[in-house]
Design a protein around this motif. Structure first.
Motif, mmCIF file in Angstrom:
data_model
loop_
_atom_site.group_PDB
_atom_site.id
_atom_site.type_symbol
_atom_site.label_atom_id
_atom_site.label_comp_id
_atom_site.label_asym_id
_atom_site.label_seq_id
_atom_site.Cartn_x
_atom_site.Cartn_y
_atom_site.Cartn_z
ATOM 1 N N ARG A 63 -1.716 -6.700 -5.477
ATOM 2 C CA ARG A 63 -2.363 -5.753 -4.582
ATOM 3 C C ARG A 63 -3.830 -5.566 -4.962
ATOM 4 O O ARG A 63 -4.701 -5.518 -4.097
ATOM 5 C CB ARG A 63 -1.637 -4.404 -4.605
ATOM 6 C CG ARG A 63 -2.241 -3.414 -3.634
ATOM 7 C CD ARG A 63 -1.544 -2.060 -3.672
ATOM 8 N NE ARG A 63 -2.287 -1.126 -2.854
ATOM 9 C CZ ARG A 63 -3.365 -0.466 -3.262
ATOM 10 N NH1 ARG A 63 -3.820 -0.616 -4.488
ATOM 11 N NH2 ARG A 63 -3.994 0.355 -2.442
ATOM 12 N N GLU A 64 -4.108 -5.485 -6.252
ATOM 13 C CA GLU A 64 -5.490 -5.321 -6.707
ATOM 14 C C GLU A 64 -6.339 -6.531 -6.306
ATOM 15 O O GLU A 64 -7.482 -6.373 -5.870
ATOM 16 C CB GLU A 64 -5.539 -5.100 -8.218
ATOM 17 C CG GLU A 64 -6.912 -4.743 -8.735
ATOM 18 C CD GLU A 64 -7.516 -3.510 -8.084
ATOM 19 O OE1 GLU A 64 -8.751 -3.503 -7.869
ATOM 20 O OE2 GLU A 64 -6.784 -2.549 -7.774
ATOM 21 N N ARG A 65 -5.796 -7.732 -6.444
ATOM 22 C CA ARG A 65 -6.521 -8.932 -5.995
ATOM 23 C C ARG A 65 -6.815 -8.840 -4.499
ATOM 24 O O ARG A 65 -7.914 -9.174 -4.049
ATOM 25 C CB ARG A 65 -5.705 -10.198 -6.269
ATOM 26 C CG ARG A 65 -5.666 -10.625 -7.712
ATOM 27 C CD ARG A 65 -5.060 -12.007 -7.891
ATOM 28 N NE ARG A 65 -3.731 -12.198 -7.318
ATOM 29 C CZ ARG A 65 -2.593 -11.884 -7.926
ATOM 30 N NH1 ARG A 65 -2.603 -11.339 -9.128
ATOM 31 N NH2 ARG A 65 -1.435 -12.114 -7.340
ATOM 32 N N GLN A 116 4.435 -4.473 -12.097
ATOM 33 C CA GLN A 116 3.111 -4.765 -12.619
ATOM 34 C C GLN A 116 2.510 -5.974 -11.908
ATOM 35 O O GLN A 116 1.328 -5.991 -11.577
ATOM 36 C CB GLN A 116 3.196 -5.025 -14.127
ATOM 37 C CG GLN A 116 2.137 -4.313 -14.890
ATOM 38 C CD GLN A 116 2.330 -4.483 -16.394
ATOM 39 O OE1 GLN A 116 3.321 -5.029 -16.886
ATOM 40 N NE2 GLN A 116 1.366 -3.999 -17.121
ATOM 41 N N ALA A 133 2.228 1.673 -3.456
ATOM 42 C CA ALA A 133 1.144 2.085 -4.361
ATOM 43 C C ALA A 133 0.755 3.538 -4.117
ATOM 44 O O ALA A 133 0.311 4.230 -5.037
ATOM 45 C CB ALA A 133 -0.069 1.182 -4.172
ATOM 46 N N ASN A 138 0.816 -1.218 0.000
ATOM 47 C CA ASN A 138 0.000 0.000 0.000
ATOM 48 C C ASN A 138 0.844 1.260 0.000
ATOM 49 O O ASN A 138 0.510 2.235 -0.680
ATOM 50 C CB ASN A 138 -0.963 0.008 1.193
ATOM 51 C CG ASN A 138 -2.136 -0.884 0.961
ATOM 52 O OD1 ASN A 138 -2.667 -0.969 -0.137
ATOM 53 N ND2 ASN A 138 -2.553 -1.576 1.993
ATOM 54 N N TRP A 183 7.172 -8.604 -6.913
ATOM 55 C CA TRP A 183 6.083 -7.666 -6.628
ATOM 56 C C TRP A 183 6.589 -6.238 -6.414
ATOM 57 O O TRP A 183 5.826 -5.295 -6.549
ATOM 58 C CB TRP A 183 5.319 -8.102 -5.397
ATOM 59 C CG TRP A 183 4.467 -9.320 -5.596
ATOM 60 C CD1 TRP A 183 4.491 -10.180 -6.666
ATOM 61 C CD2 TRP A 183 3.494 -9.823 -4.706
ATOM 62 N NE1 TRP A 183 3.585 -11.179 -6.480
ATOM 63 C CE2 TRP A 183 2.952 -10.995 -5.276
ATOM 64 C CE3 TRP A 183 3.019 -9.415 -3.469
ATOM 65 C CZ2 TRP A 183 1.957 -11.742 -4.666
ATOM 66 C CZ3 TRP A 183 2.032 -10.160 -2.850
ATOM 67 C CH2 TRP A 183 1.502 -11.310 -3.448
ATOM 68 N N VAL A 207 -6.980 -6.070 -2.662
ATOM 69 C CA VAL A 207 -7.964 -5.003 -2.422
ATOM 70 C C VAL A 207 -9.372 -5.571 -2.563
ATOM 71 O O VAL A 207 -10.255 -5.322 -1.731
ATOM 72 C CB VAL A 207 -7.727 -3.804 -3.368
ATOM 73 C CG1 VAL A 207 -8.919 -2.868 -3.387
ATOM 74 C CG2 VAL A 207 -6.462 -3.050 -2.962
ATOM 75 N N LYS A 208 -9.593 -6.355 -3.609
ATOM 76 C CA LYS A 208 -10.915 -6.970 -3.832
ATOM 77 C C LYS A 208 -11.242 -7.979 -2.739
ATOM 78 O O LYS A 208 -12.360 -8.019 -2.229
ATOM 79 C CB LYS A 208 -10.962 -7.627 -5.202
ATOM 80 C CG LYS A 208 -10.989 -6.627 -6.330
ATOM 81 C CD LYS A 208 -10.972 -7.303 -7.677
ATOM 82 C CE LYS A 208 -10.888 -6.249 -8.777
ATOM 83 N NZ LYS A 208 -10.717 -6.854 -10.094
ATOM 84 N N ALA A 221 1.417 -4.829 -8.502
ATOM 85 C CA ALA A 221 0.180 -4.055 -8.585
ATOM 86 C C ALA A 221 -1.020 -4.975 -8.791
ATOM 87 O O ALA A 221 -2.088 -4.763 -8.209
ATOM 88 C CB ALA A 221 0.276 -3.027 -9.713
ATOM 89 N N GLY A 222 -0.826 -6.023 -9.593
ATOM 90 C CA GLY A 222 -1.897 -6.992 -9.804
ATOM 91 C C GLY A 222 -2.235 -7.754 -8.533
ATOM 92 O O GLY A 222 -3.415 -7.976 -8.220
#
Length: 136
Positions: free
Chosen positions: A95-97, A89, A42, A39, A77, A99-100, A92-93
């Protein structure tokens, strides 16, 4: 169980939230400090001193920051180039997983609680915190 005092319930709920949050992170093979580093990166933290300052409140918890950073670098990562840090990248992917997954976790925590009850609970806890903070 209904005869337990509020302090018991607060501690019990806190423990359950912490354990379930840790399980969400474990799904990606990381811990709480890894999540905080992802985080921070990001959010624009770009140097080790900045990262150290950003995570200062959590310094005592979990593994050493440099160990966590190196683990994220070895997973692909995070990237360390000269004195700069960044998410890759792949990071970030991931982290996005997360976050969801965390959004789903937060929904599950409050599932079945209507908005009015949730607001009242938060207001009550805020008042208790304020009561206890007086004279600290």
């Amino acid at each position: 169980m209904t005869d337990r005092p509020i302090t018991w319930w607060v501690k019990h709920v806190d423990q359950l939230i912490e354990e379930s949050f840790d399980r969400v992170l474990a799904g990606e093979g990381i811990g709480r400090k890894h999540w905080r580093v992802l985080n921070a990166l990001a959010g624009g933290v770009a140097t080790l001193p900045e990262l150290d300052r950003a995570l200062a409140p959590f310094r005592e918890a979990g593994p050493d920051l440099t160990v966590v950073l190196e683990q994220l670098v070895s997973r692909g990562w995070a990237r360390r180039s000269a004195s700069r840090l960044s998410l890759t990248q792949t990071g970030a992917g991931a982290r996005e997983r997360l976050v969801k997954a965390i959004a789903g976790h937060r929904w599950r925590v409050t599932e079945g609680i209507d908005e009015r009850s949730l607001r009242a609970t938060v207001a009550t806890l805020r008042q208790i915190a304020g009561n206890l903070a007086v004279g600290r």
